[in-house]
Enzyme design. Structure first.
Site, PDB file in Angstrom:
ATOM      1  N   ASN A  35       0.853  -1.193   0.000  1.00 14.94           N
ATOM      2  CA  ASN A  35       0.000   0.000   0.000  1.00 14.94           C
ATOM      3  C   ASN A  35       0.888   1.243   0.000  1.00 14.94           C
ATOM      4  O   ASN A  35       1.442   1.609   1.026  1.00 14.94           O
ATOM      5  CB  ASN A  35      -0.903  -0.033   1.253  1.00 14.94           C
ATOM      6  CG  ASN A  35      -1.790   1.186   1.361  1.00 14.94           C
ATOM      7  OD1 ASN A  35      -1.955   1.940   0.395  1.00 14.94           O
ATOM      8  ND2 ASN A  35      -2.376   1.401   2.529  1.00 14.94           N
ATOM      9  N   LYS A  75       0.107   4.278  -0.364  1.00 15.68           N
ATOM     10  CA  LYS A  75      -0.545   5.490   0.156  1.00 15.68           C
ATOM     11  C   LYS A  75      -0.301   6.672  -0.813  1.00 15.68           C
ATOM     12  O   LYS A  75      -0.318   6.451  -2.009  1.00 15.68           O
ATOM     13  CB  LYS A  75      -0.083   5.767   1.583  1.00 15.68           C
ATOM     14  CG  LYS A  75      -0.285   4.536   2.491  1.00 15.68           C
ATOM     15  CD  LYS A  75      -0.091   4.801   3.943  1.00 15.68           C
ATOM     16  CE  LYS A  75      -0.349   3.511   4.728  1.00 15.68           C
ATOM     17  NZ  LYS A  75      -0.245   3.686   6.163  1.00 15.68           N
ATOM     18  N   HIS A 126      -9.775   1.319   4.856  1.00 16.20           N
ATOM     19  CA  HIS A 126      -8.487   1.567   5.519  1.00 16.20           C
ATOM     20  C   HIS A 126      -8.701   2.620   6.612  1.00 16.20           C
ATOM     21  O   HIS A 126      -9.479   3.553   6.441  1.00 16.20           O
ATOM     22  CB  HIS A 126      -7.444   2.042   4.505  1.00 16.20           C
ATOM     23  CG  HIS A 126      -6.071   2.067   5.089  1.00 16.20           C
ATOM     24  ND1 HIS A 126      -5.639   3.077   5.908  1.00 16.20           N
ATOM     25  CD2 HIS A 126      -5.050   1.170   5.007  1.00 16.20           C
ATOM     26  CE1 HIS A 126      -4.391   2.810   6.303  1.00 16.20           C
ATOM     27  NE2 HIS A 126      -4.015   1.660   5.767  1.00 16.20           N
ATOM     28  N   GLU A 174      -7.080   5.073   7.453  1.00 16.53           N
ATOM     29  CA  GLU A 174      -6.837   6.460   7.031  1.00 16.53           C
ATOM     30  C   GLU A 174      -8.017   7.011   6.224  1.00 16.53           C
ATOM     31  O   GLU A 174      -8.256   8.213   6.203  1.00 16.53           O
ATOM     32  CB  GLU A 174      -5.509   6.536   6.253  1.00 16.53           C
ATOM     33  CG  GLU A 174      -4.324   6.383   7.207  1.00 16.53           C
ATOM     34  CD  GLU A 174      -3.064   5.788   6.596  1.00 16.53           C
ATOM     35  OE1 GLU A 174      -2.967   5.698   5.359  1.00 16.53           O
ATOM     36  OE2 GLU A 174      -2.170   5.384   7.375  1.00 16.53           O
ATOM     37  N   GLU A 230      -5.686  -4.503  10.918  1.00 11.64           N
ATOM     38  CA  GLU A 230      -4.696  -3.432  11.031  1.00 11.64           C
ATOM     39  C   GLU A 230      -4.984  -2.572  12.257  1.00 11.64           C
ATOM     40  O   GLU A 230      -5.700  -1.566  12.144  1.00 11.64           O
ATOM     41  CB  GLU A 230      -4.773  -2.532   9.799  1.00 11.64           C
ATOM     42  CG  GLU A 230      -4.434  -3.209   8.506  1.00 11.64           C
ATOM     43  CD  GLU A 230      -3.797  -2.222   7.544  1.00 11.64           C
ATOM     44  OE1 GLU A 230      -2.680  -2.485   7.127  1.00 11.64           O
ATOM     45  OE2 GLU A 230      -4.408  -1.182   7.257  1.00 11.64           O
ATOM     46  N   GLY A 274       2.397   2.613  10.939  1.00  6.50           N
ATOM     47  CA  GLY A 274       3.365   3.701  10.711  1.00  6.50           C
ATOM     48  C   GLY A 274       4.443   3.806  11.775  1.00  6.50           C
ATOM     49  O   GLY A 274       5.010   4.872  11.995  1.00  6.50           O
ATOM     50  N   SER A 309       3.159  -1.707  10.613  1.00  8.32           N
ATOM     51  CA  SER A 309       4.608  -1.790  10.863  1.00  8.32           C
ATOM     52  C   SER A 309       5.193  -3.172  10.594  1.00  8.32           C
ATOM     53  O   SER A 309       5.965  -3.698  11.398  1.00  8.32           O
ATOM     54  CB  SER A 309       4.932  -1.332  12.281  1.00  8.32           C
ATOM     55  OG  SER A 309       4.493  -0.005  12.449  1.00  8.32           O
TER      56      SER A 309
HETATM   57  P1  PGA Z   1       2.623   0.672   7.784  1.00  8.47           P
HETATM   58  O1  PGA Z   1       1.185   0.887   7.136  1.00  8.47           O
HETATM   59  O2  PGA Z   1       3.175  -0.609   7.238  1.00  8.47           O
HETATM   60  O3  PGA Z   1       3.393   1.871   7.351  1.00  8.47           O
HETATM   61  O4  PGA Z   1       2.420   0.602   9.254  1.00  8.47           O
HETATM   62  C1  PGA Z   1       0.262  -0.145   7.053  1.00  8.47           C
HETATM   63  C2  PGA Z   1      -1.048   0.395   6.565  1.00  8.47           C
HETATM   64  O5  PGA Z   1      -1.495   1.452   7.027  1.00  8.47           O
HETATM   65  O6  PGA Z   1      -1.680  -0.177   5.688  1.00  8.47           O
END
Ligand code: PGA
Length: 260
Positions: free
Chosen positions: A14, A16, A101, A103, A171, A177, A219
């Site tokens: 992903n 983003k 997601h 976000e 998640e 993050g 992460s």
């Molecule tokens: P990350 O993001 O691997 O940077 O923690 C995962 C996600 O939000 O899909």
């Protein structure tokens, strides 16, 4: 150990809102594709920002790498400024769409909207990656209830006929993050996988629940990928920041490929 019926693991990259230019996006795609194509046990799904999807779709060859979208409009078609429909994604050859997601939820996607989007994607015959996860944890374990509600509100029983294309990505927001040592540990993740399977069994029955892939995101790095994939019964990962570095995501892909 529970036995899952999925032999091939799924890794979702992903990206983003990255990278900044089409050139960087195409280069990253090419490098990841090169590593991913060599791996027998992993299906790699690259989810770039929509603006790069068309160019990347033209470069996609073979079956080991798929392209996915990070979101989709809740509207089917018509005058909706700034929106991208599921039919547009399908026409480009998009095979996976991330739905719900955290976000996107933070920007306004309610459980109802997530359900509508999930339905649109499944109706179009595209694989849907439904993201769920609690914001925080406390001693009393309310996050289990929260998670069950989130899953049931989107993956509702009326979608049963289409859930062969449903993938759940667990998640937890508190783990997104950060770094590998702040992510979930394998035994807690195993507990969550069992819980998610139990919730899915309540909705769709055991056979369908057993067949549904459950991924983990938050992460995932080279440092924790091996332990998590071997010791938690997950079917793969949704990788954010590490997927922007071709070398690092390739290492994760290899670790997962070897874990069989
Ligand atoms: P990350 O993001 O691997 O940077 O923690 C995962 C996600 O939000 O899909």
């Amino acid at each position: 150990m529970i036995k899952t019926s999925q032999s091939k693991k799924i890794i979702i990259a992903n990206w983003k809102m990255n990278p900044k230019t089409a050139n960087e996006a195409l280069n990253l795609f090419d490098s990841v594709k090169k590593s991913a194509e060599k791996l027998k046990n992993v299906q790699t799904v690259i989810c770039p920002p929509d603006i790069f999807l068309g160019e990347i779709a033209k470069k996609k060859r073979g079956k080991k790498v798929s392209i996915g979208a990070q979101d989709v409009s809740v509207m089917k078609k018509g005058a909706f400024t700034g929106e991208i429909s599921v039919a547009m994604l399908k026409n480009l050859g998009v095979e996976y769409v991330i739905v719900g997601h955290s976000e996107r939820r933070a920007l306004g996607d309610s459980n109802e909207i997530v359900y509508e989007k999930l339905k649109l994607v499944l109706d179009a015959g595209i694989k849907a990656i439904l993201c769920v996860g609690e914001k925080e944890r406390n001693e009393t374990g309310e996050y289990f209830e929260f998670l069950a509600r989130q899953i049931k509100s989107a993956a509702s029983a009326d979608l049963k006929g289409k859930i062969k294309n449903l993938i759940i990505a667990y998640e937890p927001i508190w783990a997104i993050g950060k770094t590998a040592d702040e992510a979930i540990d394998a035994s807690s993740l195993h507990e969550m996988v069992l819980f998610i399977k139990k919730v899915l069994t309540e909705i769709f029955g055991k056979t369908a629940a057993d067949k549904t892939s459950v991924l983990y995101g938050g992460s995932v790095e080279n440092e924790n990928a091996d332990d998590l994939i071997k010791n938690s019964e997950i079917n793969g990962f949704l990788v954010g920041h590490e997927s922007l570095d071709a070398e690092k995501i390739s290492e994760i892909l290899e670790v997962v490929n070897e874990s069989q």
